[in-house]
Design a protein around this motif. Structure first.
Motif, PDB file in Angstrom:
ATOM      1  N   GLY A  41       0.799  -1.218   0.000  1.00 53.40           N
ATOM      2  CA  GLY A  41       0.000   0.000   0.000  1.00 53.40           C
ATOM      3  C   GLY A  41       0.835   1.272   0.000  1.00 53.40           C
ATOM      4  N   ILE A  42       2.025   1.199  -0.607  1.00 57.56           N
ATOM      5  CA  ILE A  42       2.852   2.403  -0.736  1.00 57.56           C
ATOM      6  C   ILE A  42       3.225   2.570  -2.205  1.00 57.56           C
ATOM      7  N   THR A  43       3.619   3.775  -2.589  1.00 53.97           N
ATOM      8  CA  THR A  43       3.973   4.002  -3.986  1.00 53.97           C
ATOM      9  C   THR A  43       5.397   3.531  -4.237  1.00 53.97           C
ATOM     10  N   LEU A  44       5.704   3.325  -5.511  1.00 58.04           N
ATOM     11  CA  LEU A  44       6.986   2.732  -5.891  1.00 58.04           C
ATOM     12  C   LEU A  44       8.172   3.600  -5.480  1.00 58.04           C
ATOM     13  N   GLY A  45       8.065   4.920  -5.640  1.00 56.12           N
ATOM     14  CA  GLY A  45       9.181   5.812  -5.312  1.00 56.12           C
ATOM     15  C   GLY A  45       9.658   5.655  -3.874  1.00 56.12           C
ATOM     16  N   PRO A  46       8.767   5.828  -2.894  1.00 55.43           N
ATOM     17  CA  PRO A  46       9.187   5.645  -1.507  1.00 55.43           C
ATOM     18  C   PRO A  46       9.672   4.225  -1.216  1.00 55.43           C
ATOM     19  N   TYR A  47       9.030   3.227  -1.811  1.00 52.53           N
ATOM     20  CA  TYR A  47       9.487   1.852  -1.596  1.00 52.53           C
ATOM     21  C   TYR A  47      10.928   1.706  -2.097  1.00 52.53           C
ATOM     22  N   ASN A  48      11.193   2.205  -3.298  1.00 55.28           N
ATOM     23  CA  ASN A  48      12.529   2.102  -3.871  1.00 55.28           C
ATOM     24  C   ASN A  48      13.560   2.793  -2.984  1.00 55.28           C
ATOM     25  N   ARG A  49      13.225   3.967  -2.439  1.00 54.42           N
ATOM     26  CA  ARG A  49      14.169   4.689  -1.576  1.00 54.42           C
ATOM     27  C   ARG A  49      14.449   3.915  -0.287  1.00 54.42           C
ATOM     28  N   ILE A  50      13.445   3.220   0.234  1.00 55.50           N
ATOM     29  CA  ILE A  50      13.657   2.393   1.434  1.00 55.50           C
ATOM     30  C   ILE A  50      14.594   1.228   1.091  1.00 55.50           C
ATOM     31  N   GLU A  51      14.316   0.559  -0.022  1.00 58.85           N
ATOM     32  CA  GLU A  51      15.131  -0.602  -0.400  1.00 58.85           C
ATOM     33  C   GLU A  51      16.565  -0.185  -0.720  1.00 58.85           C
ATOM     34  N   GLN A  52      16.748   1.001  -1.277  1.00 57.98           N
ATOM     35  CA  GLN A  52      18.090   1.501  -1.591  1.00 57.98           C
ATOM     36  C   GLN A  52      18.812   2.032  -0.352  1.00 57.98           C
ATOM     37  N   GLY A  53      18.078   2.195   0.751  1.00 55.88           N
ATOM     38  CA  GLY A  53      18.682   2.720   1.966  1.00 55.88           C
ATOM     39  C   GLY A  53      18.761   4.235   2.000  1.00 55.88           C
ATOM     40  N   HIS A  54      18.080   4.900   1.068  1.00 51.19           N
ATOM     41  CA  HIS A  54      18.120   6.366   1.001  1.00 51.19           C
ATOM     42  C   HIS A  54      17.075   7.015   1.905  1.00 51.19           C
ATOM     43  N   ALA A  55      16.056   6.259   2.303  1.00 51.18           N
ATOM     44  CA  ALA A  55      14.991   6.816   3.137  1.00 51.18           C
ATOM     45  C   ALA A  55      14.808   5.945   4.369  1.00 51.18           C
ATOM     46  N   ALA A  56      14.523   6.594   5.478  1.00 50.45           N
ATOM     47  CA  ALA A  56      14.224   5.878   6.718  1.00 50.45           C
ATOM     48  C   ALA A  56      12.750   5.473   6.687  1.00 50.45           C
ATOM     49  N   ALA A  57      12.503   4.202   6.953  1.00 47.21           N
ATOM     50  CA  ALA A  57      11.123   3.703   6.947  1.00 47.21           C
ATOM     51  C   ALA A  57      10.561   3.701   8.357  1.00 47.21           C
ATOM     52  N   ARG A  58       9.307   4.094   8.479  1.00 44.59           N
ATOM     53  CA  ARG A  58       8.613   3.959   9.755  1.00 44.59           C
ATOM     54  C   ARG A  58       8.390   2.480  10.025  1.00 44.59           C
ATOM     55  N   ILE A  59       8.295   2.138  11.285  1.00 45.57           N
ATOM     56  CA  ILE A  59       8.088   0.725  11.652  1.00 45.57           C
ATOM     57  C   ILE A  59       6.813   0.178  11.015  1.00 45.57           C
ATOM     58  N   ASP A  60       5.758   0.989  10.942  1.00 48.87           N
ATOM     59  CA  ASP A  60       4.505   0.527  10.326  1.00 48.87           C
ATOM     60  C   ASP A  60       4.739   0.148   8.864  1.00 48.87           C
ATOM     61  N   THR A  61       5.565   0.924   8.177  1.00 47.55           N
ATOM     62  CA  THR A  61       5.864   0.635   6.773  1.00 47.55           C
ATOM     63  C   THR A  61       6.673  -0.643   6.651  1.00 47.55           C
ATOM     64  N   LEU A  62       7.649  -0.839   7.541  1.00 52.70           N
ATOM     65  CA  LEU A  62       8.432  -2.078   7.511  1.00 52.70           C
ATOM     66  C   LEU A  62       7.548  -3.295   7.766  1.00 52.70           C
ATOM     67  N   ILE A  63       6.589  -3.168   8.664  1.00 52.29           N
ATOM     68  CA  ILE A  63       5.647  -4.268   8.929  1.00 52.29           C
ATOM     69  C   ILE A  63       4.850  -4.573   7.663  1.00 52.29           C
ATOM     70  N   ARG A  64       4.383  -3.528   6.981  1.00 49.55           N
ATOM     71  CA  ARG A  64       3.595  -3.741   5.760  1.00 49.55           C
ATOM     72  C   ARG A  64       4.446  -4.358   4.655  1.00 49.55           C
ATOM     73  N   ILE A  65       5.724  -3.955   4.565  1.00 52.64           N
ATOM     74  CA  ILE A  65       6.619  -4.539   3.568  1.00 52.64           C
ATOM     75  C   ILE A  65       6.866  -6.013   3.884  1.00 52.64           C
ATOM     76  N   ALA A  66       7.128  -6.326   5.154  1.00 53.75           N
ATOM     77  CA  ALA A  66       7.342  -7.725   5.540  1.00 53.75           C
ATOM     78  C   ALA A  66       6.116  -8.569   5.199  1.00 53.75           C
ATOM     79  N   ASP A  67       4.934  -8.067   5.529  1.00 61.16           N
ATOM     80  CA  ASP A  67       3.695  -8.786   5.217  1.00 61.16           C
ATOM     81  C   ASP A  67       3.531  -8.949   3.705  1.00 61.16           C
ATOM     82  N   ALA A  68       3.879  -7.910   2.939  1.00 61.18           N
ATOM     83  CA  ALA A  68       3.733  -7.953   1.479  1.00 61.18           C
ATOM     84  C   ALA A  68       4.650  -9.013   0.870  1.00 61.18           C
TER      85      ALA A  68
END
Length: 79
Positions: A41-68
């Motif tokens: 439930g997030i857009t590709l740009g922010p997801y890509n920045r998290i995966e690249q290590g350029h953006a800090a992810a909130r814990i809620d977002t990390l939980i959603r990524i793990a579930d995804a």
């Protein structure tokens, strides 16, 4: 707009390591970045920045990524 100071290098390095673990889990699950972002439930740009290590992810977002991806949250943040 308020900007937080740059985090210490050890924090940035850890953020990159988490991004690497997210990427490895995503590839293991044979999912594209687009598929994970959509499922999380997030857009590709922010997801890509998290995966690249350029953006800090909130814990809620990390939980959603793990579930995804279908892995425990611990798999993404384990040291």
């Amino acid at each position: 707009m308020h900007h937080e100071p740059m985090p210490p290098e050890r924090v940035i390095a850890r953020r990159r390591a988490i991004g690497d673990q997210i990427r490895a889990a995503r590839l293991w699950a044979n999912l594209s970045q687009e598929e994970v972002a959509l499922r999380a439930g997030i857009t590709l740009g922010p997801y890509n920045r998290i995966e690249q290590g350029h953006a800090a992810a909130r814990i809620d977002t990390l939980i959603r990524i793990a579930d995804a991806i279908g892995v425990p949250l611990a798999d993404l943040v384990r040291e």
